[in-house]
Motif scaffolding. Structure first.
Motif, PDB file in Angstrom:
ATOM      1  N   GLY A 224       0.810  -1.217   0.000  1.00  0.00           N
ATOM      2  CA  GLY A 224       0.000   0.000   0.000  1.00  0.00           C
ATOM      3  C   GLY A 224       0.838   1.259   0.000  1.00  0.00           C
ATOM      4  N   LEU A 225       1.903   1.290   0.810  1.00  0.00           N
ATOM      5  CA  LEU A 225       2.741   2.484   0.895  1.00  0.00           C
ATOM      6  C   LEU A 225       3.539   2.709  -0.386  1.00  0.00           C
ATOM      7  CD1 LEU A 225       3.850   2.086   4.594  1.00  0.00           C
ATOM      8  CD2 LEU A 225       2.527   3.990   3.675  1.00  0.00           C
ATOM      9  N   ARG A 226       3.994   1.634  -1.017  1.00  0.00           N
ATOM     10  CA  ARG A 226       4.701   1.783  -2.288  1.00  0.00           C
ATOM     11  C   ARG A 226       3.776   2.340  -3.360  1.00  0.00           C
ATOM     12  NH1 ARG A 226       8.464  -3.330  -3.720  1.00  0.00           N
ATOM     13  NH2 ARG A 226       8.760  -1.992  -5.547  1.00  0.00           N
ATOM     14  N   LYS A 227       2.564   1.880  -3.371  1.00  0.00           N
ATOM     15  CA  LYS A 227       1.606   2.360  -4.366  1.00  0.00           C
ATOM     16  C   LYS A 227       1.282   3.831  -4.164  1.00  0.00           C
ATOM     17  CE  LYS A 227      -3.077   1.557  -6.113  1.00  0.00           C
ATOM     18  NZ  LYS A 227      -4.305   0.709  -5.977  1.00  0.00           N
ATOM     19  N   LEU A 228       1.128   4.243  -2.927  1.00  0.00           N
ATOM     20  CA  LEU A 228       0.705   5.614  -2.630  1.00  0.00           C
ATOM     21  C   LEU A 228       1.850   6.613  -2.615  1.00  0.00           C
ATOM     22  CD1 LEU A 228      -1.785   4.797   0.255  1.00  0.00           C
ATOM     23  CD2 LEU A 228      -2.408   5.606  -2.019  1.00  0.00           C
ATOM     24  N   HIS A 229       3.037   6.178  -2.128  1.00  0.00           N
ATOM     25  CA  HIS A 229       4.121   7.128  -1.870  1.00  0.00           C
ATOM     26  C   HIS A 229       5.438   6.767  -2.558  1.00  0.00           C
ATOM     27  CE1 HIS A 229       1.552   9.133   1.039  1.00  0.00           C
ATOM     28  NE2 HIS A 229       1.265   7.949   1.545  1.00  0.00           N
ATOM     29  N   GLY A 230       5.405   5.761  -3.422  1.00  0.00           N
ATOM     30  CA  GLY A 230       6.579   5.432  -4.197  1.00  0.00           C
ATOM     31  C   GLY A 230       7.503   4.430  -3.530  1.00  0.00           C
ATOM     32  N   ARG A 231       8.458   3.922  -4.312  1.00  0.00           N
ATOM     33  CA  ARG A 231       9.362   2.882  -3.828  1.00  0.00           C
ATOM     34  C   ARG A 231      10.255   3.352  -2.684  1.00  0.00           C
ATOM     35  NH1 ARG A 231      10.148  -1.398  -7.356  1.00  0.00           N
ATOM     36  NH2 ARG A 231      12.302  -1.630  -6.618  1.00  0.00           N
ATOM     37  N   LYS A 232      10.490   4.648  -2.571  1.00  0.00           N
ATOM     38  CA  LYS A 232      11.384   5.183  -1.543  1.00  0.00           C
ATOM     39  C   LYS A 232      10.618   5.782  -0.361  1.00  0.00           C
ATOM     40  CE  LYS A 232      15.101   6.119  -4.840  1.00  0.00           C
ATOM     41  NZ  LYS A 232      16.035   7.143  -5.400  1.00  0.00           N
ATOM     42  N   TRP A 233       9.430   5.262  -0.098  1.00  0.00           N
ATOM     43  CA  TRP A 233       8.604   5.816   0.974  1.00  0.00           C
ATOM     44  C   TRP A 233       9.307   5.766   2.333  1.00  0.00           C
ATOM     45  CZ3 TRP A 233       7.343   2.667   5.054  1.00  0.00           C
ATOM     46  CH2 TRP A 233       7.423   1.283   4.853  1.00  0.00           C
ATOM     47  N   ARG A 234      10.146   4.754   2.545  1.00  0.00           N
ATOM     48  CA  ARG A 234      10.825   4.626   3.843  1.00  0.00           C
ATOM     49  C   ARG A 234      11.736   5.814   4.140  1.00  0.00           C
ATOM     50  NH1 ARG A 234      10.690  -0.610   1.865  1.00  0.00           N
ATOM     51  NH2 ARG A 234       9.845  -2.213   3.279  1.00  0.00           N
ATOM     52  N   LYS A 235      12.298   6.408   3.102  1.00  0.00           N
ATOM     53  CA  LYS A 235      13.227   7.519   3.300  1.00  0.00           C
ATOM     54  C   LYS A 235      12.532   8.772   3.823  1.00  0.00           C
ATOM     55  CE  LYS A 235      16.780   6.084   0.026  1.00  0.00           C
ATOM     56  NZ  LYS A 235      17.765   5.867   1.114  1.00  0.00           N
ATOM     57  N   GLN A 236      11.209   8.776   3.845  1.00  0.00           N
ATOM     58  CA  GLN A 236      10.473   9.921   4.362  1.00  0.00           C
ATOM     59  C   GLN A 236      10.295   9.841   5.882  1.00  0.00           C
ATOM     60  OE1 GLN A 236       7.177  11.377   1.735  1.00  0.00           O
ATOM     61  NE2 GLN A 236       7.542   9.454   0.620  1.00  0.00           N
ATOM     62  N   PHE A 237      10.846   8.786   6.489  1.00  0.00           N
ATOM     63  CA  PHE A 237      10.799   8.623   7.940  1.00  0.00           C
ATOM     64  C   PHE A 237      12.234   8.478   8.474  1.00  0.00           C
ATOM     65  CE2 PHE A 237       6.766   6.922   6.426  1.00  0.00           C
ATOM     66  CZ  PHE A 237       5.872   7.620   7.228  1.00  0.00           C
ATOM     67  N   PRO A 238      12.609   9.235   9.488  1.00  0.00           N
ATOM     68  CA  PRO A 238      13.953   9.105  10.067  1.00  0.00           C
ATOM     69  C   PRO A 238      14.194   7.704  10.623  1.00  0.00           C
ATOM     70  CG  PRO A 238      12.876  11.096  10.842  1.00  0.00           C
ATOM     71  CD  PRO A 238      11.831  10.295  10.132  1.00  0.00           C
ATOM     72  N   ARG A 239      15.443   7.338  10.664  1.00  0.00           N
ATOM     73  CA  ARG A 239      15.837   6.057  11.246  1.00  0.00           C
ATOM     74  C   ARG A 239      15.345   5.956  12.688  1.00  0.00           C
ATOM     75  NH1 ARG A 239      20.130   4.436  14.506  1.00  0.00           N
ATOM     76  NH2 ARG A 239      20.915   2.314  14.152  1.00  0.00           N
ATOM     77  N   GLY A 240      14.606   4.878  12.980  1.00  0.00           N
ATOM     78  CA  GLY A 240      14.139   4.662  14.337  1.00  0.00           C
ATOM     79  C   GLY A 240      12.840   5.362  14.669  1.00  0.00           C
ATOM     80  N   SER A 241      12.162   5.938  13.686  1.00  0.00           N
ATOM     81  CA  SER A 241      10.906   6.624  13.999  1.00  0.00           C
ATOM     82  C   SER A 241       9.769   5.637  14.228  1.00  0.00           C
ATOM     83  CB  SER A 241      10.542   7.611  12.890  1.00  0.00           C
ATOM     84  OG  SER A 241      10.464   6.954  11.635  1.00  0.00           O
ATOM     85  N   TRP A 242       9.647   4.620  13.342  1.00  0.00           N
ATOM     86  CA  TRP A 242       8.528   3.683  13.493  1.00  0.00           C
ATOM     87  C   TRP A 242       8.958   2.216  13.599  1.00  0.00           C
ATOM     88  CZ3 TRP A 242       7.560   0.005   9.643  1.00  0.00           C
ATOM     89  CH2 TRP A 242       8.264   0.192   8.433  1.00  0.00           C
ATOM     90  N   VAL A 243      10.233   1.935  13.346  1.00  0.00           N
ATOM     91  CA  VAL A 243      10.719   0.565  13.498  1.00  0.00           C
ATOM     92  C   VAL A 243      12.163   0.618  13.965  1.00  0.00           C
ATOM     93  CG1 VAL A 243      11.529   0.386  11.100  1.00  0.00           C
ATOM     94  CG2 VAL A 243      10.861  -1.696  12.343  1.00  0.00           C
TER      95      VAL A 243
END
Length: 276
Positions: A224-243
Motif C-alpha cells: 500500500g505504501l509503495r503504491k501511494l508514496h513510491g518505492r522510496k517511501w521509507r526515506k520519508q521517515f527518520p531512522r528509528g521513527s517507526w521501526v
C-alpha cells in the motif's frame, strides 16, 4: 454538542478479548472520557453504561477507527482518537492529548508508550497507573495507530483513513496518514504528559495466529505504501521513527528534540532529526 465543539471522543474497536476492554473501561471512566466501543464481533458485554456500537460485521481495526472518527466529527467533537483495547492509560490522559500548550500546527498527537514506535517510547516503562507525567513533548514524523488523536481540521483537510489501500489488517494506515498530514503542513507530536501500556496485538494474534498475522499485515502495508508514496517511501521517515533499525537500537532521546511546555510558544516546530 452540535453547535459548539467539545474536546475528544475516543473510539475503541474490539473483537472479543473483552477482559482487556473491561480493564481499559475502568481507566476511561476514571478519566471522565467520552468513548465509544465498536463491537466488531457483536458479543461485547457492557460493564456499566458504555456507549457500544455493533456494526453487524467485522470492520477490523481500520474500519472501526474510521467509523469512530466520522461519528466524532459529525457530532461536533474537535478531536477524535482511536485507541486499542489492549492498552492501559495514565492519569490525566485526556487532558494531556488536547493540551492547548501544544504547538498551533498540531494535526496528530499521541502519548508516550512502553512498547511501540521508537519515537514514542518512554525512557522508563512503569504501569500506566504509576506513570509520572513530564511537561514536555516531541516533534515526530509519525504517530502510531495504537493511540492516535486527529484534530477535526486535519481530518477535513487530508480526508481521513485510507481503507482501500491497506485492506484487511490496516498496517500502514498510520504511516500514510502521517505523510499526508505532513505534506498538508500539520505537525505531529508525542506528549509525555500522557502514557500507555500496550500489550501488543493480543486480539489479532488470538484470531489469526502471530506469524500469519504479522507476515500478511506487513506485506499489505508495504504494498500500500509503495503504491501511494513510491518505492522510496521509507526515506520519508527518520531512522528509528517507526521501526527499530536492523543494527543497533533507536533511542528517541537521541533522534527527536524534547520541548518543555513552559519554554515553547504555540508556534510550529520542526522534528529535530539527529540520527538519520
Amino acid at each position: 454538542m452540535y453547535n459548539q465543539l467539545v474536546p475528544l471522543l475516543i473510539t475503541i474497536p474490539v473483537y472479543g478479548q473483552h477482559e482487556y476492554t473491561h480493564a481499559l473501561v475502568h481507566d476511561l471512566e476514571r478519566e471522565g472520557a467520552d468513548y465509544l466501543i465498536v463491537d466488531n464481533l457483536g458479543d461485547y458485554s457492557a460493564l456499566s453504561k458504555e456507549r457500544v456500537l455493533k456494526p453487524g460485521e467485522n470492520l477490523g481495526w481500520a474500519g472501526g477507527s474510521d467509523l469512530g472518527f466520522r461519528i466524532a466529527f459529525s457530532e461536533g467533537y474537535s478531536h477524535a482518537m482511536t485507541l486499542n483495547n489492549d492498552t492501559r492509560i495514565s492519569r490525566g490522559f485526556v487532558d494531556a492529548l488536547i493540551d492547548p500548550r501544544l504547538p498551533a500546527d498540531v494535526g496528530i498527537v499521541g502519548p508516550a508508550i512502553d512498547h511501540g514506535f521508537p519515537s514514542a517510547e518512554a525512557d522508563e516503562k512503569p504501569d500506566a497507573g504509576d506513570y509520572a507525567s513530564r511537561p514536555q513533548y516531541r516533534a515526530v514524523s509519525v504517530v502510531e495507530g495504537t493511540a492516535l488523536v486527529l484534530s477535526r481540521e486535519c481530518w477535513q483537510t487530508i480526508g481521513g483513513l485510507n481503507l482501500q489501500s491497506f485492506r484487511r489488517y490496516g498496517w500502514g494506515i498510520d504511516l500514510d496518514l502521517a505523510l499526508r498530514a505532513r505534506k498538508a503542513g500539520y505537525g505531529l507530536y508525542i506528549t509525555e504528559m500522557a502514557y500507555i501500556n500496550h500489550f501488543g496485538h493480543r486480539t489479532a494474534n488470538a484470531h489469526f495466529g502471530r506469524r500469519r498475522y504479522e507476515w500478511q499485515a506487513n506485506f499489505e502495508k508495504v504494498r500500500g505504501l509503495r503504491k501511494l508514496h513510491g518505492r522510496k517511501w521509507r526515506k520519508q521517515f527518520p531512522r528509528g521513527s517507526w521501526v527499530q533499525p536492523m543494527f543497533g537500537k533507536a533511542d528517541a532521546s537521541t533522534i527527536y528534540a524534547a520541548y518543555q511546555f513552559e519554554e515553547q510558544s504555540r508556534s510550529a516546530v520542526e522534528p529535530v532529526v539527529r540520527g538519520y
